[in-house]
Design a protein around this motif. Structure first.
Motif, PDB file in Angstrom:
ATOM      1  N   SER A  53    -111.686 -16.279 113.685  1.00 35.40           N
ATOM      2  CA  SER A  53    -110.461 -16.211 112.874  1.00 35.40           C
ATOM      3  C   SER A  53    -109.468 -15.214 113.473  1.00 35.40           C
ATOM      4  O   SER A  53    -108.261 -15.472 113.499  1.00 35.40           O
ATOM      5  CB  SER A  53    -110.787 -15.808 111.435  1.00 35.40           C
ATOM      6  N   GLU A  54    -109.948 -14.081 113.943  1.00 31.47           N
ATOM      7  CA  GLU A  54    -109.069 -13.089 114.573  1.00 31.47           C
ATOM      8  C   GLU A  54    -108.420 -13.665 115.828  1.00 31.47           C
ATOM      9  O   GLU A  54    -107.225 -13.463 116.065  1.00 31.47           O
ATOM     10  CB  GLU A  54    -109.864 -11.820 114.927  1.00 31.47           C
ATOM     11  N   ASP A  55    -109.201 -14.386 116.633  1.00 29.57           N
ATOM     12  CA  ASP A  55    -108.652 -15.006 117.841  1.00 29.57           C
ATOM     13  C   ASP A  55    -107.524 -15.976 117.491  1.00 29.57           C
ATOM     14  O   ASP A  55    -106.461 -15.963 118.123  1.00 29.57           O
ATOM     15  CB  ASP A  55    -109.744 -15.745 118.622  1.00 29.57           C
ATOM     16  N   LYS A  56    -107.756 -16.807 116.488  1.00 26.21           N
ATOM     17  CA  LYS A  56    -106.733 -17.760 116.050  1.00 26.21           C
ATOM     18  C   LYS A  56    -105.488 -17.010 115.582  1.00 26.21           C
ATOM     19  O   LYS A  56    -104.365 -17.380 115.918  1.00 26.21           O
ATOM     20  CB  LYS A  56    -107.245 -18.646 114.911  1.00 26.21           C
ATOM     21  N   TYR A  57    -105.680 -15.940 114.801  1.00 22.80           N
ATOM     22  CA  TYR A  57    -104.554 -15.152 114.295  1.00 22.80           C
ATOM     23  C   TYR A  57    -103.755 -14.555 115.449  1.00 22.80           C
ATOM     24  O   TYR A  57    -102.532 -14.643 115.479  1.00 22.80           O
ATOM     25  CB  TYR A  57    -105.043 -14.050 113.365  1.00 22.80           C
ATOM     26  N   PHE A  58    -104.439 -13.955 116.412  1.00 20.27           N
ATOM     27  CA  PHE A  58    -103.752 -13.317 117.529  1.00 20.27           C
ATOM     28  C   PHE A  58    -102.996 -14.341 118.377  1.00 20.27           C
ATOM     29  O   PHE A  58    -101.891 -14.075 118.857  1.00 20.27           O
ATOM     30  CB  PHE A  58    -104.715 -12.503 118.386  1.00 20.27           C
ATOM     31  N   ARG A  59    -103.569 -15.527 118.553  1.00 21.04           N
ATOM     32  CA  ARG A  59    -102.871 -16.573 119.311  1.00 21.04           C
ATOM     33  C   ARG A  59    -101.608 -17.022 118.585  1.00 21.04           C
ATOM     34  O   ARG A  59    -100.551 -17.176 119.190  1.00 21.04           O
ATOM     35  CB  ARG A  59    -103.799 -17.756 119.550  1.00 21.04           C
ATOM     36  N   VAL A  60    -101.730 -17.257 117.291  1.00 19.29           N
ATOM     37  CA  VAL A  60    -100.565 -17.682 116.499  1.00 19.29           C
ATOM     38  C   VAL A  60     -99.505 -16.584 116.507  1.00 19.29           C
ATOM     39  O   VAL A  60     -98.316 -16.852 116.663  1.00 19.29           O
ATOM     40  CB  VAL A  60    -100.992 -18.053 115.060  1.00 19.29           C
ATOM     41  N   ASP A  63     -97.786 -16.551 119.871  1.00 21.05           N
ATOM     42  CA  ASP A  63     -96.850 -17.685 119.950  1.00 21.05           C
ATOM     43  C   ASP A  63     -95.580 -17.393 119.172  1.00 21.05           C
ATOM     44  O   ASP A  63     -94.469 -17.659 119.630  1.00 21.05           O
ATOM     45  CB  ASP A  63     -97.493 -18.973 119.416  1.00 21.05           C
ATOM     46  N   PHE A  64     -95.742 -16.833 117.985  1.00 21.42           N
ATOM     47  CA  PHE A  64     -94.585 -16.500 117.152  1.00 21.42           C
ATOM     48  C   PHE A  64     -93.690 -15.484 117.853  1.00 21.42           C
ATOM     49  O   PHE A  64     -92.472 -15.633 117.883  1.00 21.42           O
ATOM     50  CB  PHE A  64     -95.046 -15.960 115.798  1.00 21.42           C
ATOM     51  N   GLU A  65     -94.268 -14.467 118.428  1.00 21.79           N
ATOM     52  CA  GLU A  65     -93.495 -13.437 119.136  1.00 21.79           C
ATOM     53  C   GLU A  65     -92.755 -14.035 120.332  1.00 21.79           C
ATOM     54  O   GLU A  65     -91.600 -13.701 120.587  1.00 21.79           O
ATOM     55  CB  GLU A  65     -94.397 -12.281 119.583  1.00 21.79           C
ATOM     56  N   ASN A  66     -93.417 -14.932 121.058  1.00 25.74           N
ATOM     57  CA  ASN A  66     -92.766 -15.577 122.211  1.00 25.74           C
ATOM     58  C   ASN A  66     -91.578 -16.426 121.762  1.00 25.74           C
ATOM     59  O   ASN A  66     -90.516 -16.400 122.392  1.00 25.74           O
ATOM     60  CB  ASN A  66     -93.771 -16.442 122.979  1.00 25.74           C
ATOM     61  N   ILE A  67     -91.753 -17.169 120.684  1.00 24.93           N
ATOM     62  CA  ILE A  67     -90.664 -17.996 120.158  1.00 24.93           C
ATOM     63  C   ILE A  67     -89.521 -17.100 119.702  1.00 24.93           C
ATOM     64  O   ILE A  67     -88.343 -17.384 119.960  1.00 24.93           O
ATOM     65  CB  ILE A  67     -91.171 -18.891 119.008  1.00 24.93           C
ATOM     66  N   LYS A  68     -89.865 -16.017 119.038  1.00 22.29           N
ATOM     67  CA  LYS A  68     -88.843 -15.077 118.551  1.00 22.29           C
ATOM     68  C   LYS A  68     -88.038 -14.503 119.716  1.00 22.29           C
ATOM     69  O   LYS A  68     -86.807 -14.462 119.664  1.00 22.29           O
ATOM     70  CB  LYS A  68     -89.544 -13.963 117.768  1.00 22.29           C
TER      71      LYS A  68
END
Length: 193
Positions: A53-60, A63-68
């Motif tokens: 779950s932590e891995d999924k959270y960190f990936r998301v 991704d959000f930071e890159n899009i931002k």
């Protein structure tokens, strides 16, 4: 039926009952839940799920930071290059002015009146090109007919005028321009005393 046949039949029935009972017991045993996991196994399983779950959270989150960051960069580029279309539209009037200067050099043998007429035509064409570019980009002239409006007019002098009422615009001294609804430059006017 003979007694012997009856005995055989009873034995077959008994065997079938025993087999049925064994099948029921096997089914019950297979339906039973697997043995309980030890506390250590449960902890290890839960830690694995937590890590996943932590891995999924960190990936998301990444991704959000890159899009931002990408959107922020695109926003600044849009601001930096917002006037690009307007600048391209101003190239035509500049080209016209440069052609007018080049024509003057080529027309040294031409009479002065003819040269002056050609230059006037070139200047008029240039002004027309400017107004075409302005129109494309919603730049309009400030109206100077009628009443003085301090939001759009700058009164630089007052004059006596029998043809105008007090506060009316008598003469436009310099054109004013609006970009959509915003004032770019107020029109300089003289107003009636």
């Amino acid at each position: 039926m003979s007694e012997k046949q009856e005995e055989i039949n009873e034995e077959v029935v008994q065997n079938e009952e025993v087999q049925t009972q064994e099948n029921v017991e096997e089914t019950t045993e297979s339906n039973e839940e697997p043995k309980e996991l030890s506390a250590e196994e449960k902890i290890a399983e839960l830690e694995a799920k937590l890590k996943e779950s932590e891995d999924k959270y960190f990936r998301v989150h990444a991704d959000f930071e890159n899009i931002k960051k990408r959107l922020e960069k695109e926003k600044y580029q849009a601001i930096d290059y917002a006037s690009e279309k307007f600048a391209k539209d101003l190239l035509a009037p500049i080209d016209t002015l440069e052609m007018a200067l080049a024509a003057e050099e080529a027309a040294k043998d031409m009479p002065a009146e003819e040269l002056l007429a050609k230059l006037k035509e070139g200047v008029e064409l240039t002004i027309k090109n400017f107004y075409t570019a302005f129109e494309k980009h919603d730049i309009t002239l400030v109206e100077t007919d009628g009443e003085f409006d301090p939001n759009f007019h700058d009164a630089v002098m007052q004059v006596d005028s029998p043809d105008h009422e007090t506060g009316q615009i008598v003469q436009r001294l310099q054109k004013g321009y609006k970009f959509k609804d915003r004032l770019l430059r107020a029109a300089m006017v003289s107003i009636a005393n």
